[in-house]
Design a protein around this motif. Sequence first.
Motif, short mmCIF file in Angstrom:
data_model
loop_
_atom_site.label_atom_id
_atom_site.label_comp_id
_atom_site.label_asym_id
_atom_site.label_seq_id
_atom_site.Cartn_x
_atom_site.Cartn_y
_atom_site.Cartn_z
N GLY A 54 0.86 -1.13 -0.15
CA GLY A 54 0.02 0.06 -0.08
C GLY A 54 0.74 1.17 -0.18
N LEU A 55 1.92 1.11 -0.38
CA LEU A 55 3.10 2.24 -0.62
C LEU A 55 3.13 2.86 -1.93
CD1 LEU A 55 5.71 1.21 1.80
CD2 LEU A 55 4.23 2.87 2.33
N LEU A 56 2.45 3.97 -2.19
CA LEU A 56 2.60 4.52 -3.73
C LEU A 56 3.84 5.41 -3.66
CD1 LEU A 56 1.44 5.11 -6.40
CD2 LEU A 56 -0.06 6.86 -5.49
N ALA A 102 14.48 4.38 4.62
CA ALA A 102 15.01 4.99 6.09
C ALA A 102 14.30 6.24 6.01
CB ALA A 102 16.35 4.63 6.36
N LEU A 103 14.54 6.93 5.08
CA LEU A 103 13.88 8.39 5.07
C LEU A 103 12.60 8.81 4.82
CD1 LEU A 103 17.35 9.95 3.72
CD2 LEU A 103 16.70 9.96 5.91
N ALA A 111 2.68 13.01 1.34
CA ALA A 111 4.05 13.49 1.49
C ALA A 111 4.86 12.21 1.08
CB ALA A 111 4.24 13.60 3.15
N PHE A 112 4.61 10.98 1.36
CA PHE A 112 5.50 9.91 0.98
C PHE A 112 5.54 9.93 -0.83
CE2 PHE A 112 6.15 5.40 -0.50
CZ PHE A 112 7.34 5.18 0.22
N MET A 113 4.61 9.87 -1.18
CA MET A 113 4.68 10.22 -2.66
C MET A 113 5.47 11.00 -3.32
SD MET A 113 0.55 10.00 -3.37
CE MET A 113 0.67 10.64 -5.00
N LEU A 117 9.28 10.86 -4.95
CA LEU A 117 9.61 11.63 -6.60
C LEU A 117 10.57 12.58 -6.28
CD1 LEU A 117 8.37 12.36 -9.24
CD2 LEU A 117 6.86 14.22 -7.91
N MET A 118 10.91 13.33 -5.31
CA MET A 118 12.07 14.28 -5.14
C MET A 118 13.38 13.29 -5.08
SD MET A 118 10.39 16.73 -1.97
CE MET A 118 12.04 17.44 -1.57
N PHE A 119 13.38 12.18 -4.44
CA PHE A 119 14.51 11.37 -4.54
C PHE A 119 14.89 11.01 -6.04
CE2 PHE A 119 13.99 10.43 0.21
CZ PHE A 119 15.31 10.90 0.51
N ALA A 120 13.95 10.64 -6.71
CA ALA A 120 14.04 10.19 -7.88
C ALA A 120 14.65 11.44 -8.93
CB ALA A 120 12.74 9.45 -8.65
#
Length: 314
Positions: A54-56, A102-103, A111-113, A117-120
């Motif tokens: 369930g992690l988008l 971990a981050l 916020a996770f999405m 996206l920012m990491f990518a």
Amino acid sequence: MSDTAKTAFLHGGLLALLFALQFVLPAYHHGNLARIMVLASFAIGFNVMFGYTGLLSLGHALFFAAGMYGMGLSVQILGFSPAPALIAGLIAGLVVAALVGALALRTVGVAFMIVTLMFAQAGYLTVLYFGSYTRGDEGFVIQQAQRMLWGIDLSDPANRYFAAFALFAVCLLTTLALVRSPFGKVLIAIRENEDRARMLGYDVFKYKLAAVIVSGTISAAAGAAYGLLFGYVGATFASVQYSIFPLLWVLLGGAGTVLGPFIGTLFMFYLIDLSSGITTAYMLIAGVVLVLLTLFAPQGLAGELRKRVWRGLP
């Protein structure tokens, strides 16, 4: 017939069919199917994180590119042979997934999405910044002599197909075993009701981090294999579109189903391929078909099979 027997018959039958198609497909579709199997492995990795946990994530291109560049740069710069280069790609993907997980898992929901996206995007810009090594958007070609694995020429179409098939089979069977294991059941419980899973005593953060690492490592394996089998490594594979593609493939095929990523990848690939032969506005046709599928098969193609035919479809 028991659910276990049905599962073995269905998934084993698909692998047997893919193996047999190697000998009968014309050259064009033979090459396409090899590419589809590698990309479907990428989608399988995404499905572990999205469909079962369930992690988008909107940044899965980072893991695909980590595997691709981990393999490609170790061949191009360090002179590795394919076997250790593939291992280097896997390690690169695993490390990146562990750090990002971990981050990013300190956030939830939208916020996770955004964080993924920012990491990518940071990964994509890093590839461009170190263009003297990565060759940026231009990318670099892995020569035929550098694609010899244990004496097998992976640039040969037949060998490339079997290598893609082996990767896909391992990813498919690993995912099937994972989702039927106690670990997989916990991931599904977290997807369905995270608070209840936590109340039952499960360390939710630990399980989610493990899911991100497994997902990222599978995606990195697909990236490393893609670069080696098709002989090209480029920044395009780190761009946003390669974070959106696995999401589309999984949604079309059926999130949370083992076969969904393959079905979605196959459908999307040939939808664009056939549409482009009709008109230059092929994305319009693809878009209309996708909208219709979303309206009439919201659970994806395999999801509809689960809903209407076999509720025990894994």
